[in-house]
Write an enzyme that holds these catalytic residues in place. Structure first.
Site, PDB file in Angstrom:
ATOM      1  N   LYS A  54       0.835  -1.215   0.000  1.00 24.73           N
ATOM      2  CA  LYS A  54       0.000   0.000   0.000  1.00 24.73           C
ATOM      3  C   LYS A  54       0.868   1.263   0.000  1.00 24.73           C
ATOM      4  CE  LYS A  54      -1.840  -1.091   3.982  1.00 24.73           C
ATOM      5  NZ  LYS A  54      -1.111  -2.323   4.381  1.00 24.73           N
ATOM      6  N   ARG A  93      -9.473   0.893   9.448  1.00 25.70           N
ATOM      7  CA  ARG A  93      -8.906  -0.391   9.832  1.00 25.70           C
ATOM      8  C   ARG A  93      -9.918  -1.287  10.524  1.00 25.70           C
ATOM      9  NH1 ARG A  93      -3.097   0.514   9.206  1.00 25.70           N
ATOM     10  NH2 ARG A  93      -2.060  -1.321   9.989  1.00 25.70           N
ATOM     11  N   ARG A 138      12.093  -5.271   4.613  1.00 25.62           N
ATOM     12  CA  ARG A 138      11.781  -3.864   4.308  1.00 25.62           C
ATOM     13  C   ARG A 138      12.763  -2.913   4.985  1.00 25.62           C
ATOM     14  NH1 ARG A 138       5.903  -1.503   5.260  1.00 25.62           N
ATOM     15  NH2 ARG A 138       6.138  -2.523   7.269  1.00 25.62           N
ATOM     16  N   ARG A 141      11.789  -0.984  10.671  1.00 23.77           N
ATOM     17  CA  ARG A 141      10.773  -0.605  11.658  1.00 23.77           C
ATOM     18  C   ARG A 141      10.786  -1.590  12.821  1.00 23.77           C
ATOM     19  NH1 ARG A 141       5.240   0.481   8.404  1.00 23.77           N
ATOM     20  NH2 ARG A 141       4.413  -0.870  10.017  1.00 23.77           N
ATOM     21  N   ARG A 150      -0.069  -8.572  13.828  1.00 24.60           N
ATOM     22  CA  ARG A 150      -0.639  -7.618  12.857  1.00 24.60           C
ATOM     23  C   ARG A 150      -1.540  -8.348  11.864  1.00 24.60           C
ATOM     24  NH1 ARG A 150       4.841  -5.031  10.960  1.00 24.60           N
ATOM     25  NH2 ARG A 150       3.607  -3.890   9.418  1.00 24.60           N
TER      26      ARG A 150
END
Ligand code: AP5
Length: 226
Positions: A20, A95, A134, A167, A178
């Protein structure tokens, strides 16, 4: 900056690591709409080190959702700001159903309409490698991937040369939580946006395809908007 050719209010909906944020960053280079990432806004809040910031950081580090009250306050302020007047990509909001209902109310108050909801569809098993590989340039939010989208110089941002980081919530353990939260609270939004009140809004992209192909598919949807 001249007003954009096209104004749209579009939700990017998908699990962590579905692409996203990566796609939103590419789209805003073309369409000049505002990239409203609630994750980025919350990370900014966490970095302030205030009592609220510390509380928000604790929740994010566990992979849980920040309370709706905090989210609504942040979002309303942002949506009313001039940067959002030519359109928005909502990345990471709504969400859950309560957030989606609140967004409907805010859009009505602003006399705006949602243009589309794009579901980024990826099997869970593809996400571990994406999340653990990432890399982020914190000041801009630009994302890279160790293998799929590496920076030109290892661990340095292509534009500024500044260091890249991982992160704190990008590890296998927090990702499990998550994903659990995504399936129980966020995925029901697919049905919510398929109901008659939101007829025609929901579009799907197969986000397990290579980055450039996903970008083309998203662009095709945006180009087809009135
Ligand atoms: P947030 O920051 O929104 O994280 P997220 O939803 O978990 O999404 P990600 O940023 O992890 O994934 P992405 O889909 O943007 O993937 P990306 O493009 O980077 O939220 C973090 C936390 O904040 C939440 O857990 C919660 O605590 C809180 N929060 C946020 N919003 C909230 C809300 N509304 N209410 C309550 N709490 C909230 O891609 C990932 C990697 O994959 C990158 O390295 C990229 O290079 C690579 N990649 C992307 N696409 C491809 C592709 N097609 N092929 C190969 N690699 C790819």
């Amino acid at each position: 900056m001249p007003p954009p050719e096209k104004t749209f209010y579009c939700i990017f909906l998908g699990p962590p690591g579905s692409g996203k944020g990566t796609q939103a960053k590419k789209i805003i280079d073309i369409h000049h709409v505002f990239h409203l990432s609630t994750g980025d806004l919350l990370r900014e809040m966490a970095a302030t080190g205030t009592e609220l910031g510390k509380k928000v950081k604790g929740i994010m580090d566990k992979g849980e959702l920040v309370s709706n009250d905090v989210m609504f306050a942040i979002l309303e302020k942002k949506l009313l700001s001039p940067e959002c007047k030519h359109g928005v990509i909502f990345d990471g909001f709504p969400r859950n159903i309560a957030q989606a209902q609140e967004l409907d109310k805010m859009m009505t108050k602003l006399q705006k309409k949602l243009s589309c909801v794009i579901e980024f569809k990826v099997p869970d098993e593809n996400l571990i490698g994406r999340i653990t590989g990432r890399l982020i340039h914190e000041p801009s939010g630009r994302t890279y991937h160790i293998k799929n989208n590496p920076p030109k110089v290892p661990m340095k941002d292509d534009v500024t040369g500044e260091p890249l980081i991982q992160r704190p919530d990008d590890n296998v353990k927090v990702l499990e939580e998550r994903l659990k939260v995504y399936h129980s609270q966020t995925k029901p939004l697919i049905e919510f946006y398929s109901n008659p009140a939101h007829k025609g809004l929901l579009k799907v992209v197969i986000a397990s395809k290579p980055l450039d192909q996903v970008f083309k598919d998203v662009e095709d949807i945006l180009k087809s908007l009135p």
